[in-house]
Write a protein that holds these residues in place. Structure first.
Motif: not given
Lengths: 788, 154, 295
Positions: B48-77
């Motif tokens: 339910a928390c799936t977002v695109l992370y550099d274009g690929k679907p990942v569970n945003s609950c399985m990523v530490l926020a700090v890891e996401a710096e420098g990556h492109v995040i897309e949500t349904v918005e």
């Protein structure tokens, strides 16, 4: 507003909520913002299935910086419950299931609350637990509720204080005594099958876990935000349980992220309100983790069923004796009514002349058994539908034909003495057998696979008190668009969409002109609705919407008739314009529905803003005799249906692949046929999945699989290869446009249909759920060994 | 430990202080107010928390926020552009692929990720791509149809 | 969730220092898909995590010359897969499909799409769950594991890497750099099969890797099992039997030898008895599948 759908009832218009749901605009409770004053709460759970609480010490937890308050059973002295008032909001003297809330910690962050919750020290004296419902019903079983005699319950519930039995429904029909069906009747039977069936507790697994936010204002007003199928029932329970006026309690329920009965009645919401009372003025949010969702919110009851059915050589079912023991969990506040429903429908969809049925709900030291899609019916159909198959087999009759002969038909005097309202179950059987080429043996896809077909049929009545009400309001805007207000909830089934369709149909305006003003449902502003349960909304809310729209329509026609000096009976509204069949005059609704119409030469005006209100409540349900379950009208109506399944069993692994599932339900009238189909499809997968689901407990009552890692629900890869649906429409007398509900029915008989198909493929039968590849594999090979 | 990071979400850069152990889901929802990724299990199981992370679907609950710096995040918005729904959104509406709606944002992001990598997937490939997105309402049928329809008409 | 600190080292020296802070429990982090649920469940309570996936070479999938440590003595190039390569990168890599097909197949079965886009090979190895899909594949590939401590690198054969459930041969502070898969002759066949409760997104009840490697006019066979012992295991007894041929009777003997090697337990996913039966079925299927491909 380019597209204009006139006369939308019966048309598959798009869902009214879909746009907001695909854009992420829809807000669920956990999405709402409450500002910096928001506190968070965590529940402290019992680590024992059955124990006396000796002492609760919160001092260490309270000393943690950031902790604002801790509440315990001392703060909740009143018992609460929807039917059976048998539980304290927080456990007081005793805990009755592993995970029961013992205390609630409120802190400035969820993390602090979680850490502090671990520091709450509770001293327990562990008692002997009992888990199996049949064992729990025995006289020597450990007693869960020694004070049961003091509890309050409605007059149609019959608990047995001094035992664990919280409800005992008796059904006696034909040549029968409390000992059983007359031996002479059994003697006429050419075939008799008697079996015991067991089903585990299972969970709803809504993708949105339970969450609640509550604020207790200094003024004494209480607001609860919860994803709820029952905002008004929650208001009622809270007002009664907390001793405050109904008008001071406001329940706000935005969209629900999946209910399936799990968000009916009350679960953690009362706990959160009590926690909020301890920090007045601050909203407090408590959200269940997925693990808590499994062990600390409602689940489907377990069942022990012992059933004996006999038929004559021509296939006429003559007699049935059945005893159901539902494992209701530690508290049966809602569950007693499931046992009652299973009692007055204990035969399944069959006309049987001689019936002895005893349906019990029983306290067990397991999570709280409560409403789940089907409300007792999937549980009892598991056994009934397999016995019917065995009987057909024994007398050498086709199982579909056996069902055609014996199934309930319009006008039958059914088990409670009530006349069966109009339904066409035979047509449902015909549709599904046709859809899967019933009777035609088809080859499996590989030599190590066996292919088989199975059928099962069902019935279900809305299970509820005799007089649950609905109400609705329609309100015109200047441009003749309409806002419809209901208190029903859209839990995904499409309630808001059909409300709009019905209002538009009556008012003679396009569907696109209607807005449904119920997001959120708010007990302060929304008209009353008993609960969004029992597949009753299309029928009951629908009748209220129709009445409200008619009320508005009547006002409009009277105003225009006066304006034209005509008879309202000659007028109609088409596509937003009032027309006269007599004079062929036309008057658009625009403006006049708010500003009215002038008299001749503008000498005054008439009319004014149009608001219609309507209500519906069944008035004809009667009492049933406590000793026999007999009465003139046990229920409002039944929905019936059939499913047939074509599947393959891999004999080397036990894996089952469903090739096709065909369903047909008599919905009276499909207000929105495609939404009916989406219920049928989703239900088929839910039903299939449920056959493979189970909650497993260790010897201390601790749930062994409280996560989606080990409680597996069907994924996209697990679904049947083909899902087929048929809609049968035999109008219901008091349904809006003839409609009756179809939300729960779609999964009631899926598990036994699968079991019957597995039998057809492999010759093995299963008395207990859940199924698993391992269990099927073992049974197939045990049978092979026996044959050798 | 607190980290000040820059998150690129839906094309906007957000400078945000995050705790080491907070997941991307928590930060999106509670610090940035982006609530379309839903909290369903926080265990990487429901999708339910799936977002695109550099274009690929990942569970945003399985990523530490700090890891996401420098990556492109897309949500349904981010799907609707210039006031127009994305073809997947339109198709979900047309096929009645939505019931309670709670899994819908995650489903849409998984679908977008799939079609970006494989514009014309088979039905089996669609099912495989959705295996990590649980839905309890629809039985997946219409969701699969909706994705297939978009793939067939692109 | 239990709080912990997060470090992202610039180089290996910094990584080693962070991982060996005295008195602190520090875990290397790559894909996060094991660490986050384990910390949430309070089964792991680290003081800190060290994000190693940005270290040089850790995400490479490439061919390398035989080295002094790993792949020693090989005449052809080895396949190198960095520890932080994602499961989907492995599953979709043409190099992996060509040089280590069984591993590509196993990676494709891990969890589900979202997990495969995050989970790494090194993470799967470091977690060392007996059910880890890629582990039996590494055993049959006879991969070498290149690890690095403070100053030196060393090579551990995959066969000696897994010591028990969640136990590996890694020394404190050591991190996995990657694995090296020795070259295999043309015509090598590989198959990964598994059985689970649901088809989608589930853990393996039994996982099985089989390879047939052309050798001296016949085939050399390798069989690896997952989820039926405290570690992934090889089945040399069955491999020896198959070296004599792959007619029906020999295959049955090999299946029985594979069964004899399995030491499964009962758990919530399956009983030991069913796991044993599925070892038989999967082994037969995989062998038949490969035999059917033998020209």
């Amino acid at each position: 507003m380019t597209k204009q759908t006139t006369d939308p009832v019966g048309k598959s218009v798009p869902r009214i909520d879909a746009y907001d749901k695909v854009t992420g605009a829809v807000q669920y409770v956990d999405d709402l913002q409450f500002g910096p004053g928001l506190y968070y709460g965590k529940l402290v759970h019992s680590p024992h299935a059955h124990a006396i609480i000796k002492k609760v010490d919160v001092s260490k937890a309270l000393a943690v910086p950031g902790v604002k308050a801790i509440v315990t059973g001392e703060d909740t002295p009143h018992r609460m419950g929807l039917y059976m008032q048998d539980r304290y909001i927080f456990a007081r003297d005793r805990v009755r299931y592993y995970g029961e809330p013992v205390a609630g910690v409120v802190a400035i962050s969820e993390e602090i609350a979680e850490q502090a919750a671990k520091l709450v020290e509770v001293e327990y004296e562990v008692l002997q637990p009992v888990f199996d419902p049949y064992e729990a019903a025995q006289p020597d079983a450990p007693l869960l509720h020694p004070d049961m005699a003091e509890y309050q319950w409605p007059p149609f519930i019959f608990p047995e204080p001094g035992t664990n039995i919280s409800e005992h429904f008796k059904l006696r029909k034909g040549k029968v005594t409390d000992e059983g069906v007359d031996p002479e009747v059994w003697a006429q039977c050419a075939a008799i099958v008697e079996k015991t069936f067991r089903l585990p507790q299972i969970q709803h697994v809504p993708i949105e876990p339970h969450v609640a936010v509550a604020r207790w204002d200094l003024s004494g007003e209480v607001t609860l935000w919860s994803p709820s199928q029952s905002p008004f029932a929650q208001r009622d329970l809270l007002a009664q349980g907390l001793g405050i006026p109904h008008g001071n309690v406001r329940v706000i329920s935005p969209y629900v992220g999946g209910g399936f009965g799990g968000k009916a009645g009350i679960s953690i919401e009362a706990n959160v309100v009590v926690m909020a009372k301890a920090v007045k003025g601050h909203p407090v949010k408590v959200r269940m983790t997925r693990e808590e969702e499994f062990f600390c919110t409602n689940v489907r009851q377990s069942l022990y069923a012992h059933t004996k059915i006999g038929c004559d050589k021509d296939g006429h079912v003559l007699a049935m004796e059945t005893a159901y023991y539902f494992g209701g969990g530690g508290y049966n506040d809602y569950g007693v009514n499931i046992a009652r429903a299973a009692g007055y429908s204990c035969t399944g969809p069959y006309s049987i002349p001689n019936v002895k049925g005893d349906s019990h709900s029983v306290y067990t030291n397991t999570p709280i058994g409560s409403a789940m899609r089907g409300f007792g019916m999937p549980e009892i159909h598991w056994g009934i539908e397999q016995i019917m198959d065995r009987l057909a087999d024994e007398i050498g009759m086709d199982p579909a034909e056996f069902r055609r002969i014996n199934c309930v038909k319009t006008g039958d005097t059914i088990l409670t003495g009530m006349k069966m309202p109009a339904v066409d179950l035979v047509q449902c059987i015909d549709k599904v057998t046709e859809a899967i080429n019933w009777g035609k043996e088809e080859p499996p896809s590989a030599p190590h696979k066996k292919r088989g077909k199975g059928i099962a049929i069902m019935w279900k009545a809305p299970a509820m008190p005799p007089n649950p009400g609905s109400s609705a309001i329609v309100r015109f805007n200047e441009d003749a668009t309409v806002n419809v207000y209901v208190g029903a909830q859209d839990i995904g089934q499409g309630a808001f969409t059909v409300a709009a369709q019905m209002a538009a149909q009556v008012l003679g305006i396009p569907y696109e002109w209607v807005r449904v003003s119920v997001n959120p449902v708010d007990t302060k502003y929304s008209p009353y609705e008993w609960q969004t349960v029992a597949s009753r909304i299309t029928w009951s809310m629908g009748n209220a919407v129709r009445a409200a729209a008619n009320h508005a329509r009547t006002q409009i026609l009277e105003i225009v008739a006066k304006y034209w000096d005509e008879d309202p009976a000659d007028l109609d509204i088409k596509n937003g314009v009032v027309i006269s069949y007599k004079s062929e005059r036309e008057q658009p609704l625009k403006k006049m529905v708010v500003y009215g119409l002038p008299n001749e030469n503008y000498e005054g005006w008439q009319g004014g803003p149009i608001i219609g209100s309507g209500k519906f409540m069944p008035t004809y349900v009667t009492n049933l005799d406590p000793d026999t379950g007999q009465g003139a009208r046990a229920v409002v109506h039944y929905t019936v249906g059939a499913q047939a399944i074509d599947l393959e069993v891999d004999t080397e692994t036990g894996e089952v692949e469903i090739l096709k599932i065909a369903s047909a339900y008599d919905v009276g009238k499909a207000i929105n046929p495609d939404l009916v189909m989406t219920q049928i499809e989703g239900g088929a997968v839910h039903g299939m999945s449920s056959a493979f689901e189970g909650m497993f407990f260790d010897e201390n009552g601790r749930l062994k699989n409280p996560s989606l890692v080990d409680y597996k629900i069907a994924t996209a890869m697990d679904i049947p290869k083909e899902i087929h649906g048929d809609i049968v429409e035999t109008p219901l007398e008091d349904g809006p446009w003839g409609a009756r509900g179809v939300g729960e029915h779609v999964m009631v008989q899926t598990a036994p249909a699968i079991a019957n198909a597995i039998y057809n493929a492999t010759g093995v039968r299963f008395d207990d759920l859940p199924l698993s590849a391992e269990k099927i594999y073992r049974a197939i090979h045990a049978q092979e060994e026996q044959e050798q | 430990m607190l980290h000040e990071i820059t998150l690129n979400v839906n094309g906007e850069l957000h400078i945000v202080p995050v705790k080491s152990h907070h997941t991307l889901l928590t930060v999106l929802r509670e610090q940035l107010g982006i609530t379309s990724p839903k909290r369903g299990c926080e265990n990487g199981e429901c999708g339910a928390c799936t977002v695109l992370y550099d274009g690929k679907p990942v569970n945003s609950c399985m990523v530490l926020a700090v890891e996401a710096e420098g990556h492109v995040i897309e949500t349904v918005e981010s799907l609707a552009k210039n006031g127009e729904l994305h073809p997947l959104q339109k198709s979900f509406i047309e096929h009645n692929a939505v019931q309670c709606g709670f899994c819908t944002p995650g489903m849409l992001m998984s679908a977008k990720g799939l079609l970006a990598e494989n514009p014309h997937p088979t039905e089996e490939e669609i099912k495989h791509a959705l295996a990590g997105n649980l839905c309890r309402c629809t039985g997946y049928v219409r969701i699969i149809d909706a994705i297939k329809d978009v793939a067939d008409h692109s | 969730m239990h709080p912990f600190d997060y470090y992202k080292p610039k180089d290996f020296d910094e990584a080693f220092a962070m991982l060996t802070q005295p008195g602190k429990k520090v875990i290397p982090l790559a894909g996060s898909t094991d660490i986050i649920p384990m910390v949430r469940d309070e089964r792991w309570l680290p003081d800190a995590v060290v994000d190693i996936k940005g270290l040089p070479g850790l995400r490479d999938i490439k061919l390398v010359d035989s080295g002094p440590l790993c792949c020693a003595g090989q005449t052809a190039q080895c396949l190198y897969i960095g520890a932080a390569a994602r499961m989907n990168e492995i599953a979709h890599s043409e190099l992996v499909q060509q040089y280590a097909s069984v591993l590509a197949q196993a990676a494709q079965e891990v969890g589900h799409e979202q997990v495969r886009n995050r989970a790494t090979l090194g993470g799967n190895m470091g977690t060392a769950s007996p059910a880890g899909d890629t582990l039996s594949a590494l055993l049959v590939l006879e991969a070498d594991v290149l690890v690095k401590g403070k100053d030196e690198e060393r090579c551990i054969p995959a066969l000696k890497f897994f010591l028990g459930p969640r136990k590996t041969a890694l020394q404190p502070g050591e991190i996995i750099l990657g694995v090296q898969v020795p070259p295999l002759p043309e015509g090598t066949l590989g198959r990964y099969l598994r059985i689970s409760r649901r088809k989608g997104a589930d853990l393996a009840i039994v996982g099985l890797s089989v390879m047939a490697i052309p050798a001296e006019g016949g085939y050399q066979w390798r069989i690896g099992l997952g989820a039926v012992a405290p570690t992934p295991i090889r089945v040399p007894e069955a491999e020896t039997i198959l070296a004599t041929g792959h007619d029906e009777a020999t295959v049955e003997k090999a299946i029985q030898a594979t069964l004899a090697a399995a030491r499964p337990i009962d758990d919530i996913r399956a009983t030991a008895a069913y796991r044993r039966e599925m070892v038989v079925q999967l082994t037969r299927r995989a062998l038949q599948d490969i035999i059917a491909q033998i020209p």
